[in-house]
Design a protein around this motif. Structure first.
Motif, PDB file in Angstrom:
ATOM      1  N   SER A 216       7.151   8.037  -3.181  1.00  0.00           N
ATOM      2  CA  SER A 216       6.328   6.605  -2.124  1.00  0.00           C
ATOM      3  C   SER A 216       7.235   5.532  -2.797  1.00  0.00           C
ATOM      4  CB  SER A 216       5.270   6.584  -2.209  1.00  0.00           C
ATOM      5  OG  SER A 216       4.574   6.095  -1.326  1.00  0.00           O
ATOM      6  N   GLY A 217       7.385   4.679  -1.125  1.00  0.00           N
ATOM      7  CA  GLY A 217       7.692   3.108  -1.932  1.00  0.00           C
ATOM      8  C   GLY A 217       7.968   2.562  -1.290  1.00  0.00           C
ATOM      9  N   ALA A 218       8.764   1.246  -1.715  1.00  0.00           N
ATOM     10  CA  ALA A 218       9.152   0.113  -1.189  1.00  0.00           C
ATOM     11  C   ALA A 218      10.776   0.210   0.033  1.00  0.00           C
ATOM     12  CB  ALA A 218       9.692  -0.806  -1.542  1.00  0.00           C
ATOM     13  N   SER A 219      10.984   1.309  -0.152  1.00  0.00           N
ATOM     14  CA  SER A 219      13.197   1.380  -0.195  1.00  0.00           C
ATOM     15  C   SER A 219      12.510   2.125   1.503  1.00  0.00           C
ATOM     16  CB  SER A 219      12.974   2.668  -1.240  1.00  0.00           C
ATOM     17  OG  SER A 219      12.820   3.355  -0.842  1.00  0.00           O
ATOM     18  N   GLN A 220      11.446   2.811   1.802  1.00  0.00           N
ATOM     19  CA  GLN A 220      12.007   3.633   3.087  1.00  0.00           C
ATOM     20  C   GLN A 220      11.752   2.710   4.352  1.00  0.00           C
ATOM     21  OE1 GLN A 220       8.448   6.168   1.597  1.00  0.00           O
ATOM     22  NE2 GLN A 220       9.921   7.706   0.518  1.00  0.00           N
ATOM     23  N   ARG A 221      10.599   2.068   4.234  1.00  0.00           N
ATOM     24  CA  ARG A 221      10.504   1.275   5.803  1.00  0.00           C
ATOM     25  C   ARG A 221       9.522   0.143   4.798  1.00  0.00           C
ATOM     26  NH1 ARG A 221       5.872   3.912   8.958  1.00  0.00           N
ATOM     27  NH2 ARG A 221       5.698   4.978   7.142  1.00  0.00           N
ATOM     28  N   PHE A 222      10.861  -1.167   5.785  1.00  0.00           N
ATOM     29  CA  PHE A 222       9.759  -2.420   4.778  1.00  0.00           C
ATOM     30  C   PHE A 222      10.197  -3.028   5.982  1.00  0.00           C
ATOM     31  CE2 PHE A 222      14.262  -1.358   3.055  1.00  0.00           C
ATOM     32  CZ  PHE A 222      14.875  -2.707   3.939  1.00  0.00           C
ATOM     33  N   LEU A 223       9.847  -4.253   5.870  1.00  0.00           N
ATOM     34  CA  LEU A 223       9.572  -5.702   6.511  1.00  0.00           C
ATOM     35  C   LEU A 223      10.461  -6.946   6.587  1.00  0.00           C
ATOM     36  CD1 LEU A 223       9.054  -7.922   9.376  1.00  0.00           C
ATOM     37  CD2 LEU A 223       7.130  -7.288   8.003  1.00  0.00           C
ATOM     38  N   GLU A 224      10.974  -7.428   6.565  1.00  0.00           N
ATOM     39  CA  GLU A 224      12.268  -8.245   5.313  1.00  0.00           C
ATOM     40  C   GLU A 224      11.953  -9.709   6.272  1.00  0.00           C
ATOM     41  OE1 GLU A 224      16.156  -7.290   3.790  1.00  0.00           O
ATOM     42  OE2 GLU A 224      16.095  -9.561   3.295  1.00  0.00           O
ATOM     43  N   ASP A 226      12.042 -14.077   4.997  1.00  0.00           N
ATOM     44  CA  ASP A 226      12.594 -14.975   3.923  1.00  0.00           C
ATOM     45  C   ASP A 226      13.086 -14.506   3.034  1.00  0.00           C
ATOM     46  OD1 ASP A 226      12.596 -16.516   5.628  1.00  0.00           O
ATOM     47  OD2 ASP A 226       9.835 -17.261   5.047  1.00  0.00           O
ATOM     48  N   GLY A 227      13.749 -12.919   2.965  1.00  0.00           N
ATOM     49  CA  GLY A 227      14.333 -12.319   1.836  1.00  0.00           C
ATOM     50  C   GLY A 227      13.595 -11.678   1.361  1.00  0.00           C
ATOM     51  N   MET A 228      12.139 -11.720   1.611  1.00  0.00           N
ATOM     52  CA  MET A 228      11.203 -11.027   0.728  1.00  0.00           C
ATOM     53  C   MET A 228      11.721  -9.110   2.357  1.00  0.00           C
ATOM     54  SD  MET A 228       9.557 -11.003  -2.111  1.00  0.00           S
ATOM     55  CE  MET A 228       8.188 -12.574  -2.064  1.00  0.00           C
ATOM     56  N   ARG A 229      10.740  -8.206   0.774  1.00  0.00           N
ATOM     57  CA  ARG A 229      10.577  -7.040   1.545  1.00  0.00           C
ATOM     58  C   ARG A 229       9.417  -6.335   1.423  1.00  0.00           C
ATOM     59  NH1 ARG A 229      15.685  -2.541  -0.135  1.00  0.00           N
ATOM     60  NH2 ARG A 229      16.996  -3.520   1.002  1.00  0.00           N
ATOM     61  N   TYR A 230       8.933  -7.051   3.102  1.00  0.00           N
ATOM     62  CA  TYR A 230       7.868  -6.284   2.623  1.00  0.00           C
ATOM     63  C   TYR A 230       7.427  -5.025   3.046  1.00  0.00           C
ATOM     64  CZ  TYR A 230       6.561 -11.604   2.126  1.00  0.00           C
ATOM     65  OH  TYR A 230       6.253 -12.736   1.714  1.00  0.00           O
ATOM     66  N   SER A 231       6.648  -3.747   1.588  1.00  0.00           N
ATOM     67  CA  SER A 231       7.000  -2.412   2.198  1.00  0.00           C
ATOM     68  C   SER A 231       5.583  -2.249   3.155  1.00  0.00           C
ATOM     69  CB  SER A 231       6.643  -1.517   0.529  1.00  0.00           C
ATOM     70  OG  SER A 231       5.877  -0.053   1.471  1.00  0.00           O
ATOM     71  N   HIS A 232       5.852  -1.120   3.250  1.00  0.00           N
ATOM     72  CA  HIS A 232       5.350   0.002   4.735  1.00  0.00           C
ATOM     73  C   HIS A 232       3.295   0.089   4.429  1.00  0.00           C
ATOM     74  CE1 HIS A 232       6.618   3.093   3.214  1.00  0.00           C
ATOM     75  NE2 HIS A 232       5.544   3.997   3.825  1.00  0.00           N
ATOM     76  N   ARG A 237      -5.954  -5.621  -0.946  1.00  0.00           N
ATOM     77  CA  ARG A 237      -6.296  -7.190  -1.575  1.00  0.00           C
ATOM     78  C   ARG A 237      -4.808  -8.642  -0.914  1.00  0.00           C
ATOM     79  NH1 ARG A 237      -4.528  -5.999  -7.949  1.00  0.00           N
ATOM     80  NH2 ARG A 237      -2.795  -4.169  -6.645  1.00  0.00           N
ATOM     81  N   THR A 238      -3.963  -8.275  -0.917  1.00  0.00           N
ATOM     82  CA  THR A 238      -4.067  -9.374   0.206  1.00  0.00           C
ATOM     83  C   THR A 238      -3.712  -9.564   1.738  1.00  0.00           C
ATOM     84  OG1 THR A 238      -1.304  -8.371   0.118  1.00  0.00           O
ATOM     85  CG2 THR A 238      -2.002  -9.654  -1.515  1.00  0.00           C
ATOM     86  N   GLY A 239      -4.160  -7.446   2.080  1.00  0.00           N
ATOM     87  CA  GLY A 239      -3.206  -7.158   3.232  1.00  0.00           C
ATOM     88  C   GLY A 239      -2.429  -7.743   4.175  1.00  0.00           C
ATOM     89  N   LEU A 240      -1.576  -7.546   2.743  1.00  0.00           N
ATOM     90  CA  LEU A 240       0.175  -7.684   3.419  1.00  0.00           C
ATOM     91  C   LEU A 240       0.905  -5.987   2.498  1.00  0.00           C
ATOM     92  CD1 LEU A 240       1.038 -11.323   2.069  1.00  0.00           C
ATOM     93  CD2 LEU A 240       1.157  -9.865   4.538  1.00  0.00           C
ATOM     94  N   GLY A 241       2.644  -6.022   2.713  1.00  0.00           N
ATOM     95  CA  GLY A 241       2.894  -5.206   2.194  1.00  0.00           C
ATOM     96  C   GLY A 241       3.405  -4.889   1.295  1.00  0.00           C
ATOM     97  N   VAL A 242       3.013  -4.443   0.560  1.00  0.00           N
ATOM     98  CA  VAL A 242       3.741  -4.760  -1.456  1.00  0.00           C
ATOM     99  C   VAL A 242       5.147  -5.147  -1.391  1.00  0.00           C
ATOM    100  CG1 VAL A 242       1.960  -2.777  -2.805  1.00  0.00           C
ATOM    101  CG2 VAL A 242       4.562  -2.667  -1.655  1.00  0.00           C
ATOM    102  N   THR A 243       5.540  -5.796  -1.857  1.00  0.00           N
ATOM    103  CA  THR A 243       7.086  -6.985  -2.523  1.00  0.00           C
ATOM    104  C   THR A 243       7.795  -6.106  -3.673  1.00  0.00           C
ATOM    105  OG1 THR A 243       5.844  -8.016  -3.391  1.00  0.00           O
ATOM    106  CG2 THR A 243       6.351  -8.451  -1.004  1.00  0.00           C
ATOM    107  N   HIS A 244       6.954  -5.003  -4.741  1.00  0.00           N
ATOM    108  CA  HIS A 244       7.965  -5.396  -5.883  1.00  0.00           C
ATOM    109  C   HIS A 244       9.100  -4.139  -4.752  1.00  0.00           C
ATOM    110  CE1 HIS A 244       5.964  -1.217  -6.167  1.00  0.00           C
ATOM    111  NE2 HIS A 244       4.435  -1.492  -6.073  1.00  0.00           N
TER     112      HIS A 244
END
Ligand code: AMP
Ligand code: MG
Length: 291
Positions: A216-224, A226-232, A237-244
């Motif tokens: 599981s992790g960021a590489s599979q599906r994400f939204l980019e 402003d240059g930041m990748r948000y994972s699915h 806690r934030t409600g957003l996709g993780v960015t690490h």
């Protein structure tokens, strides 16, 4: 007619992915029939556990708020183990992220992040503590209006476990289920120590049997944005996709645990995720950084 033990593999589209079975058997006809039953089982479980299907048990449960409801035994099994994972991960793993996942899907269509007001509302509609399980009579109470369940981080593992169990009951114990790269392994191929499993993102190959392996992790599906990748994978806690950038492969005693722990670790990231998973014997995590 008697045959030598041989490798047989079967594939179907299911659960939004390629679902495969590999097994060893001396009875090709019997093996094919068993595989077909296992695929049928996956389909019937998907109809219960999928949030994509309007009339699934998962979609229907949160429509009634504040009252205990009887649930399908498979849904009960997933919810009970999933809630335990939420408690163990301090809410990082959360099957009530549905409203936030919907916002994420919308965002990825638009190519921008949801407004904070929208996020705040969606966060209020979710939260694993808004789901109360009553083990005495196996009923479930949803306590938050607008909640939507999403078993996308756990159901695949559960379904693959059930498929493997069905094959074993039919006499095929040397088998594996491949649910889009997440594996559930039974006994090894005859004469071998284990199944050769390549770990995603690394050149490691392991010999494994009788366990689940999920990545599981960021590489599979994400939204980019402003240059930041948000994972699915959503950080509740934030409600957003993780960015690490970490991707994690978890090896666990079964598919459900591997799947759910991989999702939990993906939320937490390498440092916290690894510290947590090390507290449990029988679980192992392999981390790789996604470029
Ligand atoms: P996986 O690829 O197994 O990590 O599952 C990812 C899927 O799990 C997502 O597509 C969502 O459906 C769901 N999900 C997202 N965030 C979470 C979370 N924090 N806890 C549990 N499931 C999640
Ligand atoms: Mg998962």
């Amino acid at each position: 007619m008697c045959h030598d033990v041989a490798r047989h593999s079967y594939a179907r589209k299911a659960m939004g992915t390629d679902l495969g079975i590999v097994l060893y058997s001396a009875e090709p006809k019997q093996a094919a029939a068993l595989a077909s039953n296992a695929f049928a089982l996956a389909e019937s479980l998907e109809a219960i556990l999928s949030d994509y299907r309007d009339n699934s048990d998962v979609r229907r449960l949160p429509r009634l708020v504040g009252e205990p409801q009887a649930v399908n035994p498979h849904l009960w099994a997933v919810l009970e183990q999933g809630q335990a994972l939420s408690a163990a991960s301090d809410g990082a793993f959360d099957m009530t992220v549905g409203p936030l996942v919907m916002a994420w899907r919308h965002s990825s269509l638009l190519g921008r992040l949801p407004d904070e007001a929208v996020l705040a509302k969606r966060r209020a509609a979710s939260g694993w503590q808004g789901l109360s399980l009553h083990p005495a009579n196996r009923t479930v109470t949803v306590t938050r209006l607008g909640m939507r369940l999403d078993l996308g981080g756990i159901a695949k593992g559960y379904i693959a476990d059930q498929m493997l169990a069905l094959l074993a009951i039919g006499g095929c114990t040397n088998a594996l289920i491949d649910a889009g790269g997440d594996l559930v392994l039974g006994g090894p191929p005859p004469g071998r120590e284990g199944w050769e499993v390549k770990v995603a993102g690394s050149d490691k190959a392991l010999q494994l049997s009788h366990c689940g392996v999920a990545t599981s992790g960021a590489s599979q599906r994400f939204l980019e944005v402003d240059g930041m990748r948000y994972s699915h994978i959503i950080d509740p806690r934030t409600g957003l996709g993780v960015t690490h950038p970490w991707q994690v492969t978890v090896i666990a005693p079964n598919g459900l645990l591997a799947d759910a722990w991989a999702s939990a670790c993906s939320v937490l990231g390498k440092e916290s995720g690894d510290a947590l998973i090390r507290r449990y014997s029988g679980l192992r995590a392999i981390w790789t950084a996604v470029p």
